[in-house]
Scaffold this active site. Structure first.
Site, PDB file in Angstrom:
ATOM      1  N   LYS A  87       0.841  -1.392  -0.006  1.00  0.00           N
ATOM      2  CA  LYS A  87       0.001   0.161   0.070  1.00  0.00           C
ATOM      3  C   LYS A  87       0.902   1.129  -0.027  1.00  0.00           C
ATOM      4  O   LYS A  87       0.732   2.304  -0.703  1.00  0.00           O
ATOM      5  CB  LYS A  87      -0.947  -0.084   1.059  1.00  0.00           C
ATOM      6  CG  LYS A  87      -1.715   1.222   1.275  1.00  0.00           C
ATOM      7  CD  LYS A  87      -2.743   0.940   2.533  1.00  0.00           C
ATOM      8  CE  LYS A  87      -3.466   2.420   2.563  1.00  0.00           C
ATOM      9  NZ  LYS A  87      -4.675   2.674   3.607  1.00  0.00           N
TER      10      LYS A  87
ATOM     11  N   GLU B 131      10.976  -4.502   4.539  1.00  0.00           N
ATOM     12  CA  GLU B 131      10.846  -5.973   3.971  1.00  0.00           C
ATOM     13  C   GLU B 131      10.690  -6.139   2.531  1.00  0.00           C
ATOM     14  O   GLU B 131      11.379  -6.628   1.798  1.00  0.00           O
ATOM     15  CB  GLU B 131      10.056  -6.821   4.763  1.00  0.00           C
ATOM     16  CG  GLU B 131      10.315  -6.835   6.374  1.00  0.00           C
ATOM     17  CD  GLU B 131       9.670  -6.039   7.161  1.00  0.00           C
ATOM     18  OE1 GLU B 131       9.068  -5.020   6.700  1.00  0.00           O
ATOM     19  OE2 GLU B 131       8.973  -6.225   8.131  1.00  0.00           O
TER      20      GLU B 131
ATOM     21  N   GLY C 184      -4.743  -1.678   4.913  1.00  0.00           N
ATOM     22  CA  GLY C 184      -3.925  -2.958   4.312  1.00  0.00           C
ATOM     23  C   GLY C 184      -4.572  -4.405   4.663  1.00  0.00           C
ATOM     24  O   GLY C 184      -4.765  -4.935   3.778  1.00  0.00           O
ATOM     25  N   ARG C 185      -4.984  -4.276   5.864  1.00  0.00           N
ATOM     26  CA  ARG C 185      -5.743  -5.652   6.255  1.00  0.00           C
ATOM     27  C   ARG C 185      -7.155  -5.928   5.886  1.00  0.00           C
ATOM     28  O   ARG C 185      -7.563  -7.067   6.174  1.00  0.00           O
ATOM     29  CB  ARG C 185      -5.658  -6.152   7.714  1.00  0.00           C
ATOM     30  CG  ARG C 185      -6.126  -4.715   8.637  1.00  0.00           C
ATOM     31  CD  ARG C 185      -5.859  -4.925  10.042  1.00  0.00           C
ATOM     32  NE  ARG C 185      -6.344  -3.702  10.795  1.00  0.00           N
ATOM     33  CZ  ARG C 185      -5.524  -2.712  11.049  1.00  0.00           C
ATOM     34  NH1 ARG C 185      -4.497  -2.624  10.337  1.00  0.00           N
ATOM     35  NH2 ARG C 185      -6.067  -1.724  11.569  1.00  0.00           N
TER      36      ARG C 185
ATOM     37  N   GLU D  60      -4.241  -6.595  14.906  1.00  0.00           N
ATOM     38  CA  GLU D  60      -3.565  -5.228  14.516  1.00  0.00           C
ATOM     39  C   GLU D  60      -4.991  -4.233  14.499  1.00  0.00           C
ATOM     40  O   GLU D  60      -4.613  -3.114  14.841  1.00  0.00           O
ATOM     41  CB  GLU D  60      -3.412  -5.381  13.153  1.00  0.00           C
ATOM     42  CG  GLU D  60      -2.290  -4.204  12.858  1.00  0.00           C
ATOM     43  CD  GLU D  60      -1.603  -4.393  11.278  1.00  0.00           C
ATOM     44  OE1 GLU D  60      -0.219  -4.371  11.638  1.00  0.00           O
ATOM     45  OE2 GLU D  60      -2.141  -4.160  10.353  1.00  0.00           O
TER      46      GLU D  60
ATOM     47  N   HIS E 142      -4.412 -31.950  19.303  1.00  0.00           N
ATOM     48  CA  HIS E 142      -3.239 -32.690  19.873  1.00  0.00           C
ATOM     49  C   HIS E 142      -2.271 -31.606  20.214  1.00  0.00           C
ATOM     50  O   HIS E 142      -1.106 -31.944  20.631  1.00  0.00           O
ATOM     51  CB  HIS E 142      -2.841 -33.669  18.974  1.00  0.00           C
ATOM     52  CG  HIS E 142      -3.778 -34.738  18.384  1.00  0.00           C
ATOM     53  ND1 HIS E 142      -3.986 -35.799  19.276  1.00  0.00           N
ATOM     54  CD2 HIS E 142      -4.772 -34.634  17.616  1.00  0.00           C
ATOM     55  CE1 HIS E 142      -5.091 -36.536  18.638  1.00  0.00           C
ATOM     56  NE2 HIS E 142      -5.622 -35.712  17.605  1.00  0.00           N
TER      57      HIS E 142
ATOM     58  N   LYS F 194       9.592  -0.402  13.891  1.00  0.00           N
ATOM     59  CA  LYS F 194       9.961  -0.352  12.480  1.00  0.00           C
ATOM     60  C   LYS F 194      11.117   0.910  12.668  1.00  0.00           C
ATOM     61  O   LYS F 194      12.333   0.642  12.159  1.00  0.00           O
ATOM     62  CB  LYS F 194       9.011   0.313  11.617  1.00  0.00           C
ATOM     63  CG  LYS F 194       8.186  -0.906  11.074  1.00  0.00           C
ATOM     64  CD  LYS F 194       7.091  -0.136  10.213  1.00  0.00           C
ATOM     65  CE  LYS F 194       5.773  -0.990   9.823  1.00  0.00           C
ATOM     66  NZ  LYS F 194       4.576  -0.195   8.955  1.00  0.00           N
TER      67      LYS F 194
HETATM   68  O1  F6P Z   1       2.154  -4.245  10.085  1.00  0.00           O
HETATM   69  C1  F6P Z   1       2.022  -2.907   9.607  1.00  0.00           C
HETATM   70  C2  F6P Z   1       1.598  -2.861   8.297  1.00  0.00           C
HETATM   71  O2  F6P Z   1       1.275  -1.485   8.057  1.00  0.00           O
HETATM   72  C3  F6P Z   1       0.014  -3.548   7.921  1.00  0.00           C
HETATM   73  O3  F6P Z   1      -0.826  -2.912   8.462  1.00  0.00           O
HETATM   74  C4  F6P Z   1       0.044  -3.668   6.365  1.00  0.00           C
HETATM   75  O4  F6P Z   1      -0.759  -4.511   6.007  1.00  0.00           O
HETATM   76  C5  F6P Z   1       1.672  -4.006   6.307  1.00  0.00           C
HETATM   77  O5  F6P Z   1       2.490  -3.130   7.424  1.00  0.00           O
HETATM   78  C6  F6P Z   1       2.182  -3.929   4.991  1.00  0.00           C
HETATM   79  O6  F6P Z   1       2.153  -2.438   4.420  1.00  0.00           O
HETATM   80  P1  F6P Z   1       2.342  -2.076   2.955  1.00  0.00           P
HETATM   81  O7  F6P Z   1       1.129  -2.765   2.193  1.00  0.00           O
HETATM   82  O8  F6P Z   1       2.152  -0.696   3.006  1.00  0.00           O
HETATM   83  O9  F6P Z   1       3.668  -2.451   2.520  1.00  0.00           O
END
Ligand code: F6P
Length: 541
Positions: free
Chosen positions: A197, A203, A257-258, A343, A374, A505
Site C-alpha cells: 500500500k 521488508e 492494508g488488512r 492489528e 493434539h 520499525k
Molecule cells: O504491519 C503494519 C502494516 O502497515 C500493515 O498494516 C500492512 O498490512 C503491512 O504493514 C504492509 O504494509 P504495506 O502494504 O504498506 O507494505
C-alpha cells in the site's frame, strides 16, 4: 460502562450452557442464520433475552447504529489517519453509488477490476510474456502483512483455475526465504507482483530490490519492465521503481492494508482463482455486508457475535479467542484473522485518549483441527480460564470418493465432539463413578478424579459452509471484519490504524545502522549494546 459488564457477569454467575439448551428446545434455531451458504450458529454462548437486551442497549449507548452508517457512507471513521474505511465498496454491488467523503468511487473500483480482469485473462492465455518471449509460468507475490496474508490464505484455501501459473509468496526479509523461492525458479518465466500500500515497507522493498537484481543479472536491466507488476496507492514510488503504468494496479487510502484482499492487492489470488471465482468471493462478502447493514439486531450475526466477543472479554475477563478450521486448506485462516483482529483492536486507549481498563481486542490463537486437538486443546478443556472457540468447517469434502467422504465425516465428528465437550464437560462425580465402576481404589480415585474432570460450560461458535467455495469464504471473512468493527465501536477505539507497529520499525532502522558499523554508539540499554558487541564478535570469527 464497566459496571454494566460487571452486571452481566453477575447475571451469569453459576449458570450452565447445558441448562440454557434444556430450557429452550428452539435455542439452536433461534441463534443461527445462513448467509451466502455459511451457517452461523452462536447458540453456545452465554445469551438469553435479558443479556440480548442489555448487549444491544450497550451498543445503542455507544452509538453503534450511527457508526455503522458512517462506515457504509464512506465517512472518516479512521480519525487518526483522516480516512474512510470503505472496503465494502470493493465488493459491490456495482449499482450502488459508493461514496468517500461525498465523492463517488464506484467507477474507479469498476475500472480497476476491469484492469485486473484483463491482466488475469492475459496471464492465463499465455499472453503475458517475459523478456525472452517465454510465457510466464511462475508468479511471485512480494508483500507483507495485509499485502501477503490474504492472497496466500485464499490461494491455499481454494483450488487454482486450469491455466493459472504457479504462485509463490515472498514476505520475510530472511534471505533463506528468497533463496528458497528464487532457487527453484527460471527468471525467464517468472513475474513478480510487488504489493505494498505504502510502497515503503522495508521488508517488501528489500525483497523487491533483490528480485529486480535477480532478473537484471539473468536477463539484463531492460528485462525488468517485463517481469514486474505492482499494486499500491503510491503511484510515484511504483514508477520510480521502474514498473510501467499498464502493470501498475491501484487501490486507495480508504482501503486499509488488512482489508485490502478485495482490491487489486488480491491480484495474486485473482490470478490463482481466475476472475469469475474472484467475483464470487466479492459477492459472498457483499452478501454479508447487506446482512450486517440490514438484518434485525437479534439476527444480525456480526453484531451479535461482536457483542458476545466483548462479553467474554469485558464481563468474564477472558482475554483469548481461538479460531479452529476443520479444513486443511484453511490452515492459513488463523494467521489471516490474527492480523485482522489483533492489528485492528489491539489498542490500549480509546479514540479520545482514555485508557482501557481491560484488554481491548482479544488475543487470537488458532490452528487446524484435528491437529490442534493434539496441541493446545488441553488448555481449552482444562485450563482455568475459558477460551471461546470458533469452529469452522465445510459440510462436504472437496473429494467425492467414498473413502474421502467417510474421512470427512470423521473430521466433522471431531469438530462437533470438541464443541460439545467444551460446552458440557464432565463432572467430578461422573468421573468418580466411572473410576469406581472400573474398580480403582479410593486413594487413586481421590488424586485422579479432580485431574480427569472437565469443567465444561465453555462457549463456542459453529461456522459451517455448505462447501468450501469462494462465496462462503468471502462471507466468512466479511463476518469477521464486521465483528471486529462492532468490538471497536463498543470499546471506543479506532480499528483502522496500527500505530503500535511504528516504534519497532523506526528502531529496526537504527539497529540496522549499528549492526553495520562496528562499535557505533546509539540509543538503547546495555542489553542492546552487549548483544551488538556479541554479534559483531561472531561475525569477526
Ligand atoms: O504491519 C503494519 C502494516 O502497515 C500493515 O498494516 C500492512 O498490512 C503491512 O504493514 C504492509 O504494509 P504495506 O502494504 O504498506 O507494505
Amino acid at each position: 460502562m464497566q459496571e454494566k459488564w460487571d452486571a452481566l457477569r453477575r447475571h451469569w454467575e453459576g449458570a450452565r450452557l447445558s441448562e440454557l439448551f434444556a430450557r429452550d428446545p428452539d435455542r439452536a434455531k433461534r441463534h443461527c442464520v445462513e448467509v451466502a451458504g455459511l451457517r452461523i450458529d452462536w447458540s453456545r454462548q452465554f445469551l438469553d433475552s435479558t443479556t440480548q437486551q442489555q448487549l444491544l442497549a450497550l451498543a445503542g449507548e455507544c452509538g453503534f447504529g450511527a457508526q455503522r452508517q458512517a462506515l457504509f457512507q464512506g465517512e472518516v471513521v479512521n480519525a487518526s489517519e483522516g480516512r474512510a474505511a470503505l472496503h465494502m465498496a470493493l465488493r459491490g454491488p456495482a449499482n450502488r453509488d459508493w461514496r468517500v467523503a461525498g465523492s463517488s468511487v464506484s467507477l474507479a473500483v469498476e475500472a480497476e477490476l476491469a484492469h485486473m480482469e484483463a491482466f488475469v485473462a492475459a496471464v492465463h492465455a499465455g499472453q503475458v510474456k517475459g523478456a525472452t518471449g517465454a510465457p510466464i509460468r511462475d508468479v511471485v507475490n512480494i508483500g507483507i502483512g495485509g499485502s501477503h496474508l490474504g492472497p496466500e490464505m485464499l490461494a491455499t484455501a481454494l483450488p487454482a483455475a486450469k491455466k493459472a501459473p504457479r504462485l509463490h509468496f515472498l514476505s520475510n526479509v530472511d534471505p533463506a526465504q528468497s533463496e528458497r523461492i528464487l532457487g527453484s525458479l527460471d527468471p525467464a518465466e517468472t513475474l513478480f507482483i510487488v504489493v505494498s500500500k505504502s510502497f515503503t515497507s522495508r521488508e517488501t522493498m528489500i525483497n523487491a530490490g533483490e528480485a529486480r537484481g535477480w532478473i537484471a543479472r539473468a536477463l539484463g536491466e531492460t528485462a525488468v519492465v517485463d517481469h514486474f507488476a505492482a499494486v499500491s496507492t503510491n503511484e510515484d514510488k511504483v514508477r520510480a521503481f521502474g514498473i510501467c503504468a499498464e502493470r501498475q494496479f491501484r487501490f486507495w487510502d480508504w482501503v486499509g492494508g488488512r482489508y485490502s484482499l478485495w482490491s487489486s492487492a488480491g491480484l495474486a489470488a485473482a490470478v490463482h482463482l481466475g476472475m469469475p471465482r474472484f467475483h464470487e468471493l466479492l459477492d459472498g462478502a457483499a452478501a454479508m455486508d447487506r446482512h450486517f447493514e440490514s438484518a434485525p439486531d437479534a439476527e444480525n450475526a456480526p453484531l451479535m457475535m461482536g457483542l458476545l466477543d466483548l462479553q467474554s472479554i469485558m464481563a468474564f475477563g477472558w482475554p483469548a479467542w481461538a479460531v479452529v478450521p476443520y479444513a486443511d486448506s484453511l490452515r492459513l485462516l488463523p494467521d489471516y484473522f490474527q492480523q485482522l483482529v489483533m492489528e485492528s483492536n489491539g489498542k490500549g486507549v480509546t479514540q479520545t485518549g482514555g485508557a482501557l481498563i481491560r484488554q481491548s481486542g482479544p488475543l487470537l490463537l488458532g490452528g487446524i483441527g484435528t491437529d490442534a486437538q493434539h496441541a493446545f486443546f488441553q488448555l481449552l478443556h482444562q485450563g482455568p480460564l475459558p477460551v471461546p472457540v470458533d469452529f469452522i468447517a465445510a459440510a462436504r469434502s472437496g473429494s467425492q470418493n467414498e473413502s474421502a467422504t467417510r474421512r470427512h465425516q470423521v473430521l466433522l465428528a471431531n469438530c462437533l465432539a470438541q464443541a460439545q465437550a467444551l460446552a458440557e464437560g464432565r463432572s467430578e462425580a461422573a468421573v468418580r463413578q466411572a473410576m469406581e465402576q472400573a474398580g480403582l481404589d479410593a486413594a487413586t480415585i481421590k488424586s485422579l478424579a479432580p485431574q480427569k474432570r472437565f469443567p465444561g460450560n465453555r462457549p463456542s461458535n459453529l461456522l459451517l459452509m455448505r462447501e468450501l467455495c469462494p462465496q462462503s469464504l468471502g462471507a466468512l471473512i466479511a463476518l469477521y471484519e464486521h465483528r471486529v468493527f462492532v468490538q471497536a465501536c463498543l470499546l471506543g477505539i479506532n480499528p483502522f490504524d496500527q500505530m503500535g507497529v511504528e516504534l519497532g520499525k523506526q528502531l529496526a532502522r537504527e539497529m540496522e545502522k549499528r549492526l553495520g558499523a562496528e562499535g557505533r554508539e546509539g540509543s538503547g540499554d546495555s542489553a542492546v549494546a552487549e548483544t551488538i558487541t556479541w554479534l559483531q564478535q561472531q561475525w569477526r570469527e
